[in-house]
Design a protein around this motif. Sequence first.
Motif, PDB file in Angstrom:
ATOM      1  N   HIS A   1       1.658   3.137  -3.105  1.00  0.00           N
ATOM      2  CA  HIS A   1       0.494   3.845  -3.900  1.00  0.00           C
ATOM      3  C   HIS A   1       0.098   5.055  -3.128  1.00  0.00           C
ATOM      4  O   HIS A   1      -0.429   4.618  -1.944  1.00  0.00           O
ATOM      5  CB  HIS A   1      -0.444   2.795  -4.376  1.00  0.00           C
ATOM      6  CG  HIS A   1      -0.006   1.676  -5.070  1.00  0.00           C
ATOM      7  ND1 HIS A   1       0.112   1.522  -6.632  1.00  0.00           N
ATOM      8  CD2 HIS A   1       0.514   0.567  -4.563  1.00  0.00           C
ATOM      9  CE1 HIS A   1       0.843   0.324  -6.796  1.00  0.00           C
ATOM     10  NE2 HIS A   1       0.804  -0.248  -5.753  1.00  0.00           N
TER      11      HIS A   1
ATOM     12  N   ASP B   1      -6.765  -2.212   0.548  1.00  0.00           N
ATOM     13  CA  ASP B   1      -7.493  -1.712  -0.724  1.00  0.00           C
ATOM     14  C   ASP B   1      -7.435  -2.713  -1.612  1.00  0.00           C
ATOM     15  O   ASP B   1      -6.309  -3.306  -1.916  1.00  0.00           O
ATOM     16  CB  ASP B   1      -7.007  -0.263  -0.998  1.00  0.00           C
ATOM     17  CG  ASP B   1      -7.417   0.750   0.182  1.00  0.00           C
ATOM     18  OD1 ASP B   1      -8.324   0.503   0.802  1.00  0.00           O
ATOM     19  OD2 ASP B   1      -6.863   2.034   0.205  1.00  0.00           O
TER      20      ASP B   1
ATOM     21  N   LYS C   1      -3.374   5.304  -0.784  1.00  0.00           N
ATOM     22  CA  LYS C   1      -3.877   3.939  -0.463  1.00  0.00           C
ATOM     23  C   LYS C   1      -3.657   3.366   0.730  1.00  0.00           C
ATOM     24  O   LYS C   1      -2.509   3.711   1.355  1.00  0.00           O
ATOM     25  CB  LYS C   1      -3.598   2.886  -1.691  1.00  0.00           C
ATOM     26  CG  LYS C   1      -3.930   3.269  -3.188  1.00  0.00           C
ATOM     27  CD  LYS C   1      -5.330   3.436  -3.038  1.00  0.00           C
ATOM     28  CE  LYS C   1      -5.806   3.665  -4.727  1.00  0.00           C
ATOM     29  NZ  LYS C   1      -7.199   3.835  -4.827  1.00  0.00           N
ATOM     30  N   HIS C   2      -4.295   2.122   1.232  1.00  0.00           N
ATOM     31  CA  HIS C   2      -4.056   1.680   2.437  1.00  0.00           C
ATOM     32  C   HIS C   2      -4.148  -0.057   2.301  1.00  0.00           C
ATOM     33  O   HIS C   2      -4.748  -0.226   1.426  1.00  0.00           O
ATOM     34  CB  HIS C   2      -5.237   2.167   3.349  1.00  0.00           C
ATOM     35  CG  HIS C   2      -5.516   3.555   3.671  1.00  0.00           C
ATOM     36  ND1 HIS C   2      -4.824   4.296   4.148  1.00  0.00           N
ATOM     37  CD2 HIS C   2      -6.245   4.617   2.849  1.00  0.00           C
ATOM     38  CE1 HIS C   2      -4.999   5.682   4.441  1.00  0.00           C
ATOM     39  NE2 HIS C   2      -5.873   5.782   3.536  1.00  0.00           N
TER      40      HIS C   2
ATOM     41  N   ALA D   1       0.711  -1.183  -0.073  1.00  0.00           N
ATOM     42  CA  ALA D   1       0.061  -0.079   0.140  1.00  0.00           C
ATOM     43  C   ALA D   1       0.777   1.172  -0.114  1.00  0.00           C
ATOM     44  O   ALA D   1       0.548   2.303  -0.500  1.00  0.00           O
ATOM     45  CB  ALA D   1      -0.932  -0.126   1.199  1.00  0.00           C
TER      46      ALA D   1
ATOM     47  N   ILE E   1      -6.793  -2.368  -6.146  1.00  0.00           N
ATOM     48  CA  ILE E   1      -6.331  -1.568  -7.239  1.00  0.00           C
ATOM     49  C   ILE E   1      -6.399  -2.302  -8.313  1.00  0.00           C
ATOM     50  O   ILE E   1      -6.241  -3.511  -8.474  1.00  0.00           O
ATOM     51  CB  ILE E   1      -5.083  -0.643  -7.117  1.00  0.00           C
ATOM     52  CG1 ILE E   1      -3.922  -1.787  -6.829  1.00  0.00           C
ATOM     53  CG2 ILE E   1      -5.187   0.359  -5.615  1.00  0.00           C
ATOM     54  CD1 ILE E   1      -2.527  -0.966  -6.689  1.00  0.00           C
TER      55      ILE E   1
ATOM     56  N   LYS F   1      -4.856  -6.735  -4.440  1.00  0.00           N
ATOM     57  CA  LYS F   1      -5.054  -6.448  -2.960  1.00  0.00           C
ATOM     58  C   LYS F   1      -3.835  -5.742  -2.775  1.00  0.00           C
ATOM     59  O   LYS F   1      -2.704  -6.504  -2.569  1.00  0.00           O
ATOM     60  CB  LYS F   1      -5.363  -7.401  -2.214  1.00  0.00           C
ATOM     61  CG  LYS F   1      -5.921  -7.004  -0.783  1.00  0.00           C
ATOM     62  CD  LYS F   1      -6.473  -8.238   0.378  1.00  0.00           C
ATOM     63  CE  LYS F   1      -7.730  -8.803  -0.265  1.00  0.00           C
ATOM     64  NZ  LYS F   1      -8.851  -7.823  -0.086  1.00  0.00           N
ATOM     65  N   LEU F   2      -3.743  -4.894  -1.785  1.00  0.00           N
ATOM     66  CA  LEU F   2      -2.543  -3.990  -1.234  1.00  0.00           C
ATOM     67  C   LEU F   2      -2.295  -4.350   0.072  1.00  0.00           C
ATOM     68  O   LEU F   2      -3.348  -4.868   0.952  1.00  0.00           O
ATOM     69  CB  LEU F   2      -2.710  -2.553  -1.429  1.00  0.00           C
ATOM     70  CG  LEU F   2      -2.865  -1.899  -2.837  1.00  0.00           C
ATOM     71  CD1 LEU F   2      -3.001  -0.369  -2.794  1.00  0.00           C
ATOM     72  CD2 LEU F   2      -1.683  -2.203  -3.538  1.00  0.00           C
TER      73      LEU F   2
END
Length: 214
Positions: free
Chosen positions: A68, A75, A71-72, A65, A77, A85-86
């Motif tokens: 990016h 999240d 972003k967390h 994450a 993307i 999935k991050l």
Amino acid sequence: MTPMDTKATTTALLVIDIQNDFIPGGQLAVPGGDEIVPLVNRLGRSFLNVVCAQDWHPAGHASFASSHEGKHPFDLIQLPYGEQKLWPEHCVQDTQGAALHPDLDLPHAQLIIRKGCNPAIDSYSAFMEADRLTQTGLTGYFKERGIDTVYMVGLALDFCVMYSALDARMVGFNAIVVLDACRGIDIDGSMDAAMRRMQEAGVRLIQSNDITSG
């Protein structure tokens, strides 16, 4: 049948991602991840062929994450190869978090297969990266060794273990997941989904005592 009874030379144990960052206290801890280590050690002694898979990300990996802006962790993307999935930063190459758990005792393991090394592509599976094109080399290794059946243990059941099991089936191996020698993350129903997907793909789901008593 136990692996040592028949077909021992064609059977392997694949130990997936039992690394410090996936253990409680790590950067991406799997609940109870440390609990499986003694069982995995015992199972390992029943197999002539043992391979360990190891997440091995470069710093700034595309699955982090932190790579990016805005972003967390957890999240979703879109990356060039599809949905990603991050995750929190984890298993960065040559860090203590990426090291195998210190109590993992598999001195006869013949290979450590490292995955997620490409900074732009994630790799849950020990067999194939997330672009579904790039091979890790594990399929060829097993086939060259005459392996036809792969037992899988490790972390996390609903991600790296599941994807490894699905890919093992896809490339033609008998795939068996030892459920009590795995632990899962269980995000948004991921455990139930993983069990269903594995069963639909023909992955056998067993308990460790099925190996020694079945």
